[in-house]
Motif scaffolding. Structure first.
Motif, mmCIF file in Angstrom:
data_model
loop_
_atom_site.group_PDB
_atom_site.id
_atom_site.type_symbol
_atom_site.label_atom_id
_atom_site.label_comp_id
_atom_site.label_asym_id
_atom_site.label_seq_id
_atom_site.Cartn_x
_atom_site.Cartn_y
_atom_site.Cartn_z
ATOM 1 N N PRO A 2 34.430 -41.695 43.024
ATOM 2 C CA PRO A 2 34.634 -41.826 41.579
ATOM 3 C C PRO A 2 35.955 -42.511 41.235
ATOM 4 O O PRO A 2 36.894 -42.526 42.023
ATOM 5 N N ILE A 3 35.994 -43.050 40.048
ATOM 6 C CA ILE A 3 37.214 -43.654 39.517
ATOM 7 C C ILE A 3 37.808 -42.670 38.523
ATOM 8 O O ILE A 3 37.141 -42.259 37.574
ATOM 9 N N TYR A 4 39.060 -42.286 38.749
ATOM 10 C CA TYR A 4 39.752 -41.360 37.862
ATOM 11 C C TYR A 4 40.752 -42.123 37.005
ATOM 12 O O TYR A 4 41.332 -43.113 37.436
ATOM 13 N N GLU A 16 44.052 -46.413 36.595
ATOM 14 C CA GLU A 16 42.779 -45.997 37.184
ATOM 15 C C GLU A 16 42.936 -45.977 38.695
ATOM 16 O O GLU A 16 43.583 -46.856 39.270
ATOM 17 N N LEU A 18 40.677 -45.168 42.418
ATOM 18 C CA LEU A 18 39.460 -44.872 43.155
ATOM 19 C C LEU A 18 39.829 -43.841 44.219
ATOM 20 O O LEU A 18 40.608 -44.132 45.129
ATOM 21 N N LYS A 20 38.580 -40.084 46.537
ATOM 22 C CA LYS A 20 37.557 -39.151 46.991
ATOM 23 C C LYS A 20 37.594 -37.910 46.095
ATOM 24 O O LYS A 20 38.611 -37.602 45.488
ATOM 25 N N LEU A 21 36.471 -37.196 46.050
ATOM 26 C CA LEU A 21 36.432 -35.964 45.269
ATOM 27 C C LEU A 21 37.423 -34.930 45.790
ATOM 28 O O LEU A 21 37.999 -34.161 45.030
ATOM 29 N N ALA A 44 31.409 -40.713 32.049
ATOM 30 C CA ALA A 44 30.879 -41.361 33.252
ATOM 31 C C ALA A 44 30.624 -42.835 32.977
ATOM 32 O O ALA A 44 30.428 -43.243 31.831
#
Length: 86
Positions: A2-4, A16, A18, A20-21, A44
């Motif tokens: 995901p991008i946070y 932003e 990229l 890992k969870l 999302a």
């Protein structure tokens, strides 16, 4: 992955990343190097629209109608008239 989205509380820089969870949230701002980054809540990147996927979406010819060609009879058609026998 995901991008946070992050925003620095010190300088207001938005960033932003990229990740890992399981990765720890970022803390150091890439613009001002202060440990003031907070993770933003965002939507999302995709939406699910439409009626969905159905069993008949990719069928062709006679296999398209998997329920059958006959419609169920109505309850009024199954009622019979007549006298009761004793």
């Amino acid at each position: 992955m995901p991008i946070y989205e992050y925003q620095c509380q010190a300088c207001g820089h938005e960033h932003e990343a990229l990740q890992k969870l399981s990765a720890e949230p970022l803390k150091i701002c890439p613009a001002c190097s202060q440990p003031e980054l907070i993770k933003k809540i965002s939507a999302a990147g995709f939406r699910l629209k439409g009626g969905g996927w159905y069993e008949t979406d990719f069928k062709s010819g006679a296999k398209k109608n998997v329920a059958g060609d006959t419609a169920p009879s109505s309850p009024a058609a199954s009622v019979t008239s007549g006298s009761k026998s004793s």
